[in-house]
Write an enzyme that holds these catalytic residues in place. Structure first.
Site, PDB file in Angstrom:
ATOM      1  N   LYS A   1       0.806  -1.232   0.000  1.00 38.26           N
ATOM      2  CA  LYS A   1       0.000   0.000   0.000  1.00 38.26           C
ATOM      3  C   LYS A   1       0.841   1.285   0.000  1.00 38.26           C
ATOM      4  CE  LYS A   1      -4.218  -1.788   2.089  1.00 38.26           C
ATOM      5  NZ  LYS A   1      -5.295  -1.543   3.040  1.00 38.26           N
TER       6      LYS A   1
ATOM      7  N   ASP B   1     -10.121   2.884   1.812  1.00 39.29           N
ATOM      8  CA  ASP B   1     -10.266   2.424   3.201  1.00 39.29           C
ATOM      9  C   ASP B   1     -10.799   3.588   4.042  1.00 39.29           C
ATOM     10  OD1 ASP B   1      -9.211  -0.140   2.794  1.00 39.29           O
ATOM     11  OD2 ASP B   1      -7.154   0.569   3.064  1.00 39.29           O
TER      12      ASP B   1
END
Ligand code: ATR
Length: 290
Positions: free
Chosen positions: A73, A109
């Site tokens: 990420k 997210d």
């Protein structure tokens, strides 16, 4: 996903390591089927050494988009052409959209966490929020709560306090939010939970297979509080069960998982995601594995 794969079928996927247990392929393919979009979604196990090659592949094979998971990420960022402002602030990307070779990174997210609150009529603005943990998941949650104007306390284990302090300093560079880092211990927990409106578990404590673990038992939970556990396996963690028993409102991590997926789906297709179908698919798989 339509039954016939054609030259026009757009490919989306997940890169990470491991990817075997991800619910995203099932959620997204169910959503493509439901909407009749000519897309498909595949999981790709990609090691650190192959990250650069994988991104070249996305461009040359003209994949429509990717989800990015652990451990890429952060490492993915130098390979992208642009970041949306929130992903840039958080310093982590979980979604990439490929516009004919131009790759833009997003962090759904963060948005998925907020949508899980707002869909239940909870506005975090001005609320006292206690976040447990200062790792990767906590970063997305705390940045987005700071953007919403929440008053935040991050509790983290002592040996990693510098992480929590660095995270709060980072957030304060961007947002004029009230945010503090404290050690995660019984005394601090007790005192911050007295005035907390929302408690978020952003640690891995309680995640399958350690389903009997919890950092907080029901004794410390007032019924006025909302308890959000970002763990989605098991669907009902011990923390959520204790909170429920204490009379508190609870939100499980499955909501965040589904919403981050729904936001990625919209970014790739331009179409609103069938959130209920995605959730049903995820619940189906999880209830089979427990
Ligand atoms: P993720 O990407 O899922 O957030 P992570 O970056 O490893 O994973 O972060 C996990 C968080 O859970 C960290 O804040 C970690 O605390 P440390 O930084 O002190 O390790 C926290 N955590 C994990 N196990 C814990 C435990 N038993 N008690 C308290 N905190 C724990």
């Amino acid at each position: 996903m339509i039954s016939e794969i054609s030259a026009g079928t757009r490919i989306c996927g997940l890169i990470g390591n491991p990817v075997e247990h991800s619910l995203s392929p099932a959620m997204h393919n169910a959503a493509f089927r439901k909407t009749g979009l000519d897309y498909m979604y595949l999981p790709f196990k990609v090691t650190e050494n192959n990250l650069s090659g994988a991104i070249h592949g996305v461009r040359s094979l003209n994949f429509k988009g990717l989800n990015v998971t652990i451990p890429h990420k952060v490492a993915i960022i130098p390979f992208l052409d642009e970041l949306e402002p929130m992903a840039e602030k958080i310093g982590a990307v979980n979604t990439i959209v490929n516009d004919n070779g131009y790759l833009k990174g997003y962090n759904t997210d963060a948005g998925g966490f907020i949508r899980s609150l707002t869909e239940k009529g909870i506005d975090p603005g001005g609320k006292n929020i206690v976040i447990l943990g200062a790792g990767g998941a906590s970063r997305a949650v705390s940045f987005t709560l700071a953007e919403q104007g929440a008053d935040i306390v991050i509790l983290n284990r002592r040996q990693e306090m510098s992480w929590a302090e660095e995270l709060t300093q980072n957030i304060l560079r961007f947002f004029k939010s009230s945010i503090k880092a404290k050690e995660l211990n019984d005394a601090n927990l007790k005192s911050v939970l007295k005035s907390a409106d929302i408690l978020v578990n952003a640690t891995s404590v309680g995640m399958s297979p350690n389903i009997d673990q919890t950092l907080i038992t029901g004794k410390l939970i007032r019924p006025q509080i909302v308890v959000f556990d970002i763990i989605y396996n098991p669907i009902k963690t011990r923390l959520l069960a204790e909170a429920e028993k204490a009379g508190a409102r609870t939100i499980g991590g499955l909501n965040m998982l589904v919403w981050q997926g729904a936001l990625s789906f919209k970014l790739w297709t331009g179409v609103e995601a069938p959130v209920d179908i995605m959730k049903k698919e995820a619940v189906n798989i999880l209830s089979k594995t427990v």
